[in-house]
Design an enzyme around this catalytic site. Structure first.
Site, PDB file in Angstrom:
ATOM      1  N   HIS A  59      22.469  31.551  25.568  1.00  0.00           N
ATOM      2  CA  HIS A  59      22.000  31.729  26.933  1.00  0.00           C
ATOM      3  C   HIS A  59      20.481  31.561  26.976  1.00  0.00           C
ATOM      4  O   HIS A  59      19.818  31.533  25.939  1.00  0.00           O
ATOM      5  CB  HIS A  59      22.411  33.098  27.452  1.00  0.00           C
ATOM      6  N   GLU A  61      18.031  33.498  27.756  1.00  0.00           N
ATOM      7  CA  GLU A  61      17.250  34.558  27.120  1.00  0.00           C
ATOM      8  C   GLU A  61      17.272  34.411  25.602  1.00  0.00           C
ATOM      9  O   GLU A  61      16.245  34.554  24.939  1.00  0.00           O
ATOM     10  CB  GLU A  61      17.798  35.940  27.497  1.00  0.00           C
ATOM     11  N   CYS A  86      23.127  39.045  31.158  1.00  0.00           N
ATOM     12  CA  CYS A  86      24.541  39.432  31.088  1.00  0.00           C
ATOM     13  C   CYS A  86      24.714  40.663  30.207  1.00  0.00           C
ATOM     14  O   CYS A  86      23.879  40.995  29.377  1.00  0.00           O
ATOM     15  CB  CYS A  86      25.401  38.269  30.605  1.00  0.00           C
ATOM     16  N   CYS A  95      23.112  39.259  26.692  1.00  0.00           N
ATOM     17  CA  CYS A  95      21.673  39.015  26.746  1.00  0.00           C
ATOM     18  C   CYS A  95      20.881  40.310  26.892  1.00  0.00           C
ATOM     19  O   CYS A  95      19.784  40.435  26.352  1.00  0.00           O
ATOM     20  CB  CYS A  95      21.346  38.056  27.884  1.00  0.00           C
TER      21      CYS A  95
END
Length: 158
Positions: A59, A61, A86, A95
């Site tokens: 992701h 991040e 998330c 994340c």
């Protein structure tokens, strides 16, 4: 801009617009949202960036965290993310947990994650003592994510 933030609203908004530009690099028709992340130091200088390349890849991040210089103090950093980090494990880990594990000092996001399983990352970060501000440029982020939000059958809140 909601809630006070140590960096000026202009700096956070500038970083959010950059995060939106980064998010555009991800696939628009993917099952996962297009997300961008900019990590700023205490002076508001960008020290790392990331975006989500599609389902099954790190992701935004996680990508930005992996690219952080080794000599930065993570507690002095602010992650600016288009969508709330998330809070679940799917093909990748949560994340919110990755930001906590790296010791990121603050988080700002545009929209809350509308997913039943993935939402709540902001609450997880707050519960761990990380200041979190949501709703940064929420209308711009919502407009950008509109196709994905429609595919989800829902609406994200700021």
């Amino acid at each position: 801009m909601p809630a006070a933030h140590p960096l000026s609203p202009e700096v956070i908004e500038f970083a959010m617009r950059r995060a939106l530009t980064l998010a555009e690099r991800g696939p628009a028709d993917n099952e996962n949202p297009q997300v961008g992340c900019v990590i700023l130091d205490a002076a508001g200088t960008t020290v790392s960036e990331g975006w989500h390349k599609g389902a099954g890849t790190p992701h935004a991040e996680a990508m930005a965290l992996a690219l952080l210089p080794a000599d930065v103090d993570p507690h002095a950093l602010t992650a600016v993310v288009t969508l709330e980090p998330c809070n679940h494990t799917g093909r990748t880990g949560p994340c919110a947990r990755a930001l906590l594990d790296h010791g990121i000092g603050q988080v700002a996001f545009g929209l809350a994650d509308p997913g039943a399983a993935s939402s709540g990352g902001g609450d997880t970060l707050r519960a761990a003592g990380v200041p979190v501000t949501g709703g940064i440029l929420a209308d711009e982020v919502r407009a950008f994510l509109a196709p994905w939000l429609q595919r989800q059958g829902g609406e994200a809140r700021g």
